[in-house]
Motif scaffolding. Structure first.
Motif, PDB file in Angstrom:
ATOM      1  N   PRO A 181      29.516 167.051  13.480  1.00 21.44           N
ATOM      2  CA  PRO A 181      28.946 168.501  13.025  1.00 21.44           C
ATOM      3  C   PRO A 181      28.513 167.921  11.394  1.00 21.44           C
ATOM      4  O   PRO A 181      27.987 166.733  11.613  1.00 21.44           O
ATOM      5  N   ILE A 182      27.567 168.982  10.949  1.00 23.81           N
ATOM      6  CA  ILE A 182      27.194 168.848   9.856  1.00 23.81           C
ATOM      7  C   ILE A 182      28.125 169.528   8.791  1.00 23.81           C
ATOM      8  O   ILE A 182      28.732 170.426   8.712  1.00 23.81           O
ATOM      9  N   LEU A 183      28.508 168.578   8.184  1.00 27.39           N
ATOM     10  CA  LEU A 183      29.031 168.067   6.643  1.00 27.39           C
ATOM     11  C   LEU A 183      28.586 168.192   5.382  1.00 27.39           C
ATOM     12  O   LEU A 183      27.023 167.435   5.332  1.00 27.39           O
ATOM     13  N   SER A 184      29.459 168.813   4.662  1.00 25.82           N
ATOM     14  CA  SER A 184      28.762 168.499   2.583  1.00 25.82           C
ATOM     15  C   SER A 184      29.755 167.303   2.018  1.00 25.82           C
ATOM     16  O   SER A 184      30.106 167.825   1.533  1.00 25.82           O
ATOM     17  N   LEU A 185      29.007 166.530   3.001  1.00 21.75           N
ATOM     18  CA  LEU A 185      29.950 165.241   2.050  1.00 21.75           C
ATOM     19  C   LEU A 185      29.282 164.122   1.725  1.00 21.75           C
ATOM     20  O   LEU A 185      27.932 163.898   2.403  1.00 21.75           O
ATOM     21  N   GLU A 186      29.282 163.621   1.055  1.00 20.35           N
ATOM     22  CA  GLU A 186      28.297 162.689   0.694  1.00 20.35           C
ATOM     23  C   GLU A 186      28.194 161.145   1.650  1.00 20.35           C
ATOM     24  O   GLU A 186      29.419 160.918   2.160  1.00 20.35           O
ATOM     25  N   ARG A 187      27.272 160.705   2.142  1.00 24.18           N
ATOM     26  CA  ARG A 187      27.146 160.008   3.035  1.00 24.18           C
ATOM     27  C   ARG A 187      27.126 158.569   2.711  1.00 24.18           C
ATOM     28  O   ARG A 187      26.255 158.417   1.892  1.00 24.18           O
ATOM     29  N   LEU A 188      27.503 157.478   2.835  1.00 25.65           N
ATOM     30  CA  LEU A 188      27.603 156.400   2.561  1.00 25.65           C
ATOM     31  C   LEU A 188      26.939 155.514   3.478  1.00 25.65           C
ATOM     32  O   LEU A 188      26.360 154.209   3.286  1.00 25.65           O
ATOM     33  N   GLY A 189      26.339 155.878   4.921  1.00 19.94           N
ATOM     34  CA  GLY A 189      26.099 154.758   6.079  1.00 19.94           C
ATOM     35  C   GLY A 189      26.436 154.775   7.446  1.00 19.94           C
ATOM     36  O   GLY A 189      26.907 156.362   7.377  1.00 19.94           O
ATOM     37  N   PHE A 190      25.437 154.088   7.995  1.00 23.77           N
ATOM     38  CA  PHE A 190      26.070 154.939   9.685  1.00 23.77           C
ATOM     39  C   PHE A 190      26.611 153.210  10.619  1.00 23.77           C
ATOM     40  O   PHE A 190      26.029 152.130  10.416  1.00 23.77           O
ATOM     41  N   ALA A 231      48.674 141.090  30.563  1.00 25.27           N
ATOM     42  CA  ALA A 231      49.417 139.586  30.199  1.00 25.27           C
ATOM     43  C   ALA A 231      49.092 138.518  28.675  1.00 25.27           C
ATOM     44  O   ALA A 231      48.428 138.651  28.046  1.00 25.27           O
ATOM     45  N   LEU A 232      49.695 137.506  28.302  1.00 22.70           N
ATOM     46  CA  LEU A 232      50.069 137.198  27.601  1.00 22.70           C
ATOM     47  C   LEU A 232      49.496 136.541  26.430  1.00 22.70           C
ATOM     48  O   LEU A 232      48.578 135.359  27.701  1.00 22.70           O
ATOM     49  N   GLY A 233      47.873 135.840  25.658  1.00 22.77           N
ATOM     50  CA  GLY A 233      47.198 135.618  24.945  1.00 22.77           C
ATOM     51  C   GLY A 233      46.040 136.331  25.748  1.00 22.77           C
ATOM     52  O   GLY A 233      44.848 135.476  25.656  1.00 22.77           O
ATOM     53  N   GLU A 234      45.646 137.737  26.440  1.00 19.56           N
ATOM     54  CA  GLU A 234      44.972 137.608  26.671  1.00 19.56           C
ATOM     55  C   GLU A 234      44.630 139.692  25.893  1.00 19.56           C
ATOM     56  O   GLU A 234      45.228 140.050  25.233  1.00 19.56           O
ATOM     57  N   TYR A 235      42.971 139.516  25.221  1.00 10.50           N
ATOM     58  CA  TYR A 235      42.801 139.682  23.761  1.00 10.50           C
ATOM     59  C   TYR A 235      41.686 140.986  24.280  1.00 10.50           C
ATOM     60  O   TYR A 235      41.160 140.721  24.800  1.00 10.50           O
ATOM     61  N   PHE A 236      41.559 141.905  23.659  1.00  7.95           N
ATOM     62  CA  PHE A 236      39.711 142.614  24.049  1.00  7.95           C
ATOM     63  C   PHE A 236      39.870 142.191  21.931  1.00  7.95           C
ATOM     64  O   PHE A 236      40.654 142.170  21.321  1.00  7.95           O
ATOM     65  N   PHE A 237      38.615 142.518  21.715  1.00  6.75           N
ATOM     66  CA  PHE A 237      37.802 142.811  19.623  1.00  6.75           C
ATOM     67  C   PHE A 237      37.595 143.677  20.179  1.00  6.75           C
ATOM     68  O   PHE A 237      36.134 144.088  20.501  1.00  6.75           O
ATOM     69  N   ILE A 238      37.679 143.858  18.771  1.00 12.86           N
ATOM     70  CA  ILE A 238      37.213 145.107  17.972  1.00 12.86           C
ATOM     71  C   ILE A 238      36.154 145.134  17.504  1.00 12.86           C
ATOM     72  O   ILE A 238      36.405 144.322  16.274  1.00 12.86           O
ATOM     73  N   LEU A 239      34.875 145.335  17.021  1.00 11.43           N
ATOM     74  CA  LEU A 239      34.100 145.178  16.441  1.00 11.43           C
ATOM     75  C   LEU A 239      33.455 146.624  15.551  1.00 11.43           C
ATOM     76  O   LEU A 239      33.243 147.213  15.960  1.00 11.43           O
ATOM     77  N   ASP A 240      33.435 146.273  14.370  1.00  9.99           N
ATOM     78  CA  ASP A 240      32.344 147.391  13.803  1.00  9.99           C
ATOM     79  C   ASP A 240      31.021 146.651  12.957  1.00  9.99           C
ATOM     80  O   ASP A 240      31.245 146.129  11.949  1.00  9.99           O
ATOM     81  N   VAL A 241      29.869 147.653  13.267  1.00  7.93           N
ATOM     82  CA  VAL A 241      28.837 146.912  13.211  1.00  7.93           C
ATOM     83  C   VAL A 241      27.553 147.825  12.228  1.00  7.93           C
ATOM     84  O   VAL A 241      27.348 148.685  12.700  1.00  7.93           O
ATOM     85  N   ASP A 242      26.656 147.242  11.082  1.00 11.57           N
ATOM     86  CA  ASP A 242      25.929 147.861  11.094  1.00 11.57           C
ATOM     87  C   ASP A 242      25.332 148.950  11.783  1.00 11.57           C
ATOM     88  O   ASP A 242      24.387 148.279  12.878  1.00 11.57           O
ATOM     89  N   GLY A 243      24.832 150.115  12.076  1.00 14.25           N
ATOM     90  CA  GLY A 243      24.244 151.468  12.912  1.00 14.25           C
ATOM     91  C   GLY A 243      23.153 151.344  12.954  1.00 14.25           C
ATOM     92  O   GLY A 243      22.391 152.152  13.488  1.00 14.25           O
ATOM     93  N   ARG A 244      22.321 150.939  11.985  1.00 17.81           N
ATOM     94  CA  ARG A 244      20.969 151.062  11.222  1.00 17.81           C
ATOM     95  C   ARG A 244      19.778 150.757  12.388  1.00 17.81           C
ATOM     96  O   ARG A 244      19.229 152.201  12.388  1.00 17.81           O
ATOM     97  N   TYR A 269      28.424 156.001  14.737  1.00 17.34           N
ATOM     98  CA  TYR A 269      29.062 157.511  13.637  1.00 17.34           C
ATOM     99  C   TYR A 269      28.417 157.388  11.876  1.00 17.34           C
ATOM    100  O   TYR A 269      27.842 156.279  11.799  1.00 17.34           O
ATOM    101  N   GLN A 270      28.160 158.281  11.854  1.00 14.56           N
ATOM    102  CA  GLN A 270      27.764 158.418   9.851  1.00 14.56           C
ATOM    103  C   GLN A 270      28.764 158.530   9.917  1.00 14.56           C
ATOM    104  O   GLN A 270      29.743 158.925   9.595  1.00 14.56           O
ATOM    105  N   VAL A 271      28.972 157.707   8.229  1.00  9.89           N
ATOM    106  CA  VAL A 271      30.139 157.673   7.320  1.00  9.89           C
ATOM    107  C   VAL A 271      29.727 158.575   6.082  1.00  9.89           C
ATOM    108  O   VAL A 271      28.470 158.886   5.491  1.00  9.89           O
ATOM    109  N   TYR A 272      31.072 158.771   5.737  1.00 10.52           N
ATOM    110  CA  TYR A 272      31.384 160.304   4.496  1.00 10.52           C
ATOM    111  C   TYR A 272      32.342 159.102   4.185  1.00 10.52           C
ATOM    112  O   TYR A 272      32.864 158.776   4.667  1.00 10.52           O
ATOM    113  N   LEU A 273      32.222 159.604   2.694  1.00 11.90           N
ATOM    114  CA  LEU A 273      33.298 160.032   1.498  1.00 11.90           C
ATOM    115  C   LEU A 273      33.750 161.095   1.274  1.00 11.90           C
ATOM    116  O   LEU A 273      33.283 162.188   0.631  1.00 11.90           O
TER     117      LEU A 273
END
Length: 275
Positions: A181-190, A231-244, A269-273
């Motif tokens: 979507p096109i949003l009329s908000l301040e962009r902060l990053g990607f 199972a106990l002790g098994e995990y997945f990991f979530i990473l936020d990375v710079d997408g530029r 995604y684009q980040v908006y404030l």
């Protein structure tokens, strides 16, 4: 355009939806899972869900559902400053009881102790529910702590603004969809958010996973583990990375696959404030 959000009206999710999609028809759902399923079932064009608060941490219902059950991606991130307002039905009423969500009461305890030390505190399911309760009893000595949008929604008067203790309080929301979507908000990053699953037979798997980003100079803004529910002790990991740096990021993902680390893209995604 139809946009689903986590209700009720007057909640922070409702406020975010109004500001991001001012011309859309907004549809309220009672749980985060219902909001996501509304988009999966094509009942709405976009769904807005909370993903993380700067004080309380990640919203596990959102992340777990997107990882385990959904084939969806975030196409926009919205950052909403969390500001709590003290509101009443009539400005002249005394205040003997203050209603709000437990988190909002905790965030406002310094203000309450200073100005209303004798007031009883009553917990509600949401800040918007607190505002609605006060509006339904205009002659009672009640007040609510809730977002500004709740005052407008339920016809209340704001007695004191920004009563939260911590000023640096923000919530991240994701817009789920296919089109951007096109949003009329301040962009902060990607940014891009990944969910990594590490193989059991790869020594130093997490170190190797992180190194594919490190040596390419790709910034990581978040890393978090969540149970795989296998199972106990098994995990997945979530990473936020710079997408530029899209080409470098693509090479990093290819290297992950080469060394046997599986991943799922939860959003690009684009980040908006939101002001």
């Amino acid at each position: 355009m139809l946009v689903g959000y986590l209700g009720p009206k007057g909640s922070f999710s409702h406020q975010v939806a109004q500001k991001a999609f001012p011309k859309a028809d907004l549809i309220s759902y009672q749980t985060i899972t219902e909001v996501i399923k509304a988009y999966e079932n094509r009942l709405v064009d976009f769904s807005i869900v909370p993903v993380e608060n700067s004080i309380e941490g990640s919203v596990h219902e959102t992340l777990d559902y997107l990882f385990h059950h959904a084939q969806l991606q975030a196409v926009v991130e919205l950052i909403q400053p969390i500001k709590q307002q003290l509101m009443v039905s009539n400005l002249g009423n005394p205040i003997e009881k203050i209603f709000s969500h437990p988190q909002a009461l905790a965030q406002s305890k310094v203000y309450i102790q200073k100005h209303y030390p004798d007031a009883l505190l009553e917990m509600t399911a949401s800040t918007a529910s607190a505002a609605r309760l006060v509006a339904e009893h205009p002659d009672k000595p009640y007040a609510a702590i809730a977002p500004e949008s709740a005052a407008y929604e339920y016809g209340l008067q704001i007695l004191a603004r920004d009563v939260q203790e911590m000023s640096e309080n923000f919530t991240r929301f994701w817009v789920l969809g296919i089109e951007i979507p096109i949003l009329s908000l301040e962009r902060l990053g990607f940014k891009q958010t990944l969910a990594l699953t590490l193989p059991d037979n790869l020594p130093g798997a997490l170190y190797k996973a992180l190194s594919v980003f490190a040596w390419r100079g790709i910034d990581l803004t978040k890393i978090e583990s969540r149970p795989l529910k296998t199972a106990l002790g098994e995990y997945f990991f979530i990473l936020d990375v710079d997408g530029r740096q899209e080409k470098l990021l693509q090479f990093a993902l290819e290297e992950l696959a080469t060394i046997g680390i599986t991943f799922k893209i939860l959003g690009h995604y684009q980040v908006y404030l939101i002001e």
